[in-house]
Design an enzyme around this catalytic site. Structure first.
Site, mmCIF file in Angstrom:
data_model
loop_
_atom_site.group_PDB
_atom_site.id
_atom_site.type_symbol
_atom_site.label_atom_id
_atom_site.label_comp_id
_atom_site.label_asym_id
_atom_site.label_seq_id
_atom_site.Cartn_x
_atom_site.Cartn_y
_atom_site.Cartn_z
ATOM 1 N N ARG A 80 0.838 -1.216 0.000
ATOM 2 C CA ARG A 80 0.000 0.000 0.000
ATOM 3 C C ARG A 80 0.869 1.261 0.000
ATOM 4 O O ARG A 80 0.529 2.269 -0.628
ATOM 5 C CB ARG A 80 -0.937 -0.044 1.216
ATOM 6 C CG ARG A 80 -1.998 1.026 1.218
ATOM 7 C CD ARG A 80 -3.039 0.774 2.279
ATOM 8 N NE ARG A 80 -2.503 0.875 3.621
ATOM 9 C CZ ARG A 80 -3.162 0.549 4.734
ATOM 10 N NH1 ARG A 80 -4.395 0.097 4.653
ATOM 11 N NH2 ARG A 80 -2.619 0.678 5.917
ATOM 12 N N LYS A 182 -2.771 6.377 1.719
ATOM 13 C CA LYS A 182 -2.590 7.042 3.008
ATOM 14 C C LYS A 182 -1.775 8.323 2.831
ATOM 15 O O LYS A 182 -0.666 8.475 3.364
ATOM 16 C CB LYS A 182 -1.930 6.086 4.007
ATOM 17 C CG LYS A 182 -2.971 5.203 4.695
ATOM 18 C CD LYS A 182 -2.346 4.267 5.692
ATOM 19 C CE LYS A 182 -2.240 4.839 7.068
ATOM 20 N NZ LYS A 182 -3.502 4.830 7.822
ATOM 21 N N GLU A 218 -16.298 5.824 5.360
ATOM 22 C CA GLU A 218 -15.404 5.404 6.442
ATOM 23 C C GLU A 218 -15.793 6.073 7.749
ATOM 24 O O GLU A 218 -16.545 7.045 7.782
ATOM 25 C CB GLU A 218 -13.963 5.800 6.116
ATOM 26 C CG GLU A 218 -13.477 5.188 4.831
ATOM 27 C CD GLU A 218 -11.972 5.118 4.754
ATOM 28 O OE1 GLU A 218 -11.358 4.538 5.656
ATOM 29 O OE2 GLU A 218 -11.429 5.641 3.773
HETATM 30 N N1 PLP Z 1 -9.258 4.097 6.774
HETATM 31 C C1 PLP Z 1 -8.385 5.096 6.974
HETATM 32 C C2 PLP Z 1 -8.694 6.444 6.431
HETATM 33 C C3 PLP Z 1 -7.196 4.849 7.690
HETATM 34 O O1 PLP Z 1 -6.327 5.832 7.900
HETATM 35 C C4 PLP Z 1 -6.958 3.557 8.187
HETATM 36 C C5 PLP Z 1 -5.759 3.274 8.948
HETATM 37 O O2 PLP Z 1 -4.791 2.810 8.473
HETATM 38 C C6 PLP Z 1 -7.899 2.533 7.919
HETATM 39 C C7 PLP Z 1 -9.040 2.854 7.215
HETATM 40 C C8 PLP Z 1 -7.671 1.123 8.360
HETATM 41 O O3 PLP Z 1 -6.634 0.514 7.634
HETATM 42 P P1 PLP Z 1 -5.762 -0.639 8.246
HETATM 43 O O4 PLP Z 1 -6.690 -1.697 8.660
HETATM 44 O O5 PLP Z 1 -4.870 -1.069 7.140
HETATM 45 O O6 PLP Z 1 -5.030 -0.062 9.389
HETATM 46 C C1 COI Z 2 -4.175 3.233 11.662
HETATM 47 O O1 COI Z 2 -5.162 2.554 11.953
HETATM 48 O O2 COI Z 2 -3.036 2.769 11.579
HETATM 49 C C2 COI Z 2 -4.295 4.645 11.376
HETATM 50 O O3 COI Z 2 -3.620 5.105 10.531
HETATM 51 C C3 COI Z 2 -5.235 5.416 12.139
HETATM 52 C C4 COI Z 2 -4.819 6.832 12.439
HETATM 53 C C5 COI Z 2 -3.875 6.955 13.575
HETATM 54 C C6 COI Z 2 -4.444 7.646 11.269
#
Ligand code: PLP
Ligand code: COI
Length: 337
Positions: A80, A182, A218
């Site tokens: 990612r 991200k 989200e």
């Molecule tokens: N959505 C957003 C906008 C995020 O910043 C995150 C955090 O990483 C997630 C969803 C969840 O992603 P992950 O499960 O890869 O941490």
């Molecule tokens: C995560 O779940 O890792 C996030 O990025 C959440 C937040 C701290 C931006």
């Protein structure tokens, strides 16, 4: 210094060691340096500071039940990170360099890893256009860094169901934009809406899609799920939603347990008639949603208790992450046995 593991929250703590590698544009990533954690020097004209040319990642290193130190699917974070780098005009960091960097920072900060079940070491890789530039274009130099912080629960109260408000005023991402990666610039516009919601007693905002303002996207920085008649629903990945690694894992775990999972557009009206709802992410893990407010409509899920399927998925995920259950999908990455 003694660390009080039980009072950890999701907040910044300076740790011992960080990683840094700086390269000029047009060259390849190579070997970086481990340095004492501390401030860095950067030009006020850096691309990242002026135009937001930056991305980040988030992972958790945990002490598993057997005492080993493990990460959960870090290669997915690396992939990612590479997609995000391309989207923002930066050189992607090769997987081996990404994984070696995070592993070495985790090892150097081992004393900051909480005991099993009492928190995690949050791993934060960042990639910035750090070179000075005045025109709106990719920076002439890039910086890849990794730092870590011990963390506790993302939402106050851990597994107690949270209360959310659907925003009719703000959107997080639009088609063709950067919502699917991200990008650092995706986060600041959510701060004020989130702060306003928190002031009124909500844990976060639910964002709807920017085109029809009808479908759930989200929950702040976490993905959304709901359960209706034993079927799991989560918004499909359309480019405006971050493809969460926790989201992907939950979809798989639910299917493994025999549940039907629909990845599709989730109408907010439908979500508000669901039996259970939760949000999911690295920081949030699985956080049950107890209540959603949208305009003058209010839904309370499961009388404020954690729903049965939410509970089951939470434990399935945690059992794999802490090596209590068989790792059928090869998701666990051992940093130290
Ligand atoms: N959505 C957003 C906008 C995020 O910043 C995150 C955090 O990483 C997630 C969803 C969840 O992603 P992950 O499960 O890869 O941490
Ligand atoms: C995560 O779940 O890792 C996030 O990025 C959440 C937040 C701290 C931006």
């Amino acid at each position: 210094m003694e660390i009080d593991w039980d009072s950890l929250t999701f907040s910044f703590t300076a740790t011992d060691v960080m990683y840094r590698q700086v390269i000029p544009a047009g060259s390849e990533w190579g070997e970086g340096d481990l340095l004492p954690f501390g401030d860095i020097s950067i030009s006020p004209a850096a691309g990242v500071l002026n135009y937001g040319q930056g991305i980040f990642e988030g992972m958790k290193a945990q002490r598993a039940d057997d005492g080993s130190i493990v990460l959960f699917r870090p290669k997915q974070n690396s992939a990612r990170f590479a997609i995000g780098a391309e989207r923002l005009g930066m050189p992607p960091v090769p997987e081996k360099i990404f994984i070696d960097a995070i592993e070495s920072v985790i090892r150097e900060n081992e004393r900051w890893i909480p005991p099993t079940g009492r928190g995690a070491l949050y791993v934060r890789p960042v990639l910035w256009g750090s070179g000075a530039i005045l025109g709106v274009a990719p920076a002439p130099e890039f910086t890849f860094m990794v730092f870590v912080c011990p963390v506790g629960p993302y939402f106050k109260g851990g597994m107690s169901p949270i209360s959310l408000r659907v925003s009719d005023e703000f959107h997080r991402a639009a088609p063709g934009g950067s919502g699917g990666v991200k990008a650092i610039g995706n986060y600041a516009p959510g701060m004020m809406p989130s702060k306003m919601a928190k002031k009124e007693g909500y844990a976060e905002i639910i964002y709807l899609d920017a085109v029809e303002h009808r479908y759930v996207e989200e929950v702040g920085a976490a993905n959304f799920f709901c359960v209706k008649d034993q079927v799991l629903y989560t918004p499909e990945l359309t480019g405006t939603i971050l493809p969460g690694i926790t989201r992907d894992s939950i979809v798989q775990l639910a299917r493994d347990s025999g549940y039907t999972v629909h990845e599709e557009k989730v109408d907010v009206e439908f979500a508000m008639q669901a039996d259970e709802a939760f949000c999911a992410g690295t920081a949030a893990v699985i956080s049950p949603i107890g209540r959603i407010e949208h305009g003058d409509k209010v839904t309370e899920y499961c009388d404020g208790e954690v729903g049965e399927i939410t509970h089951q998925l939470y434990h399935s995920l945690l059992d794999i992450q802490l090596r209590r259950a068989e790792d059928k999908h090869d998701w666990i990455h051992v940093v130290k046995e």
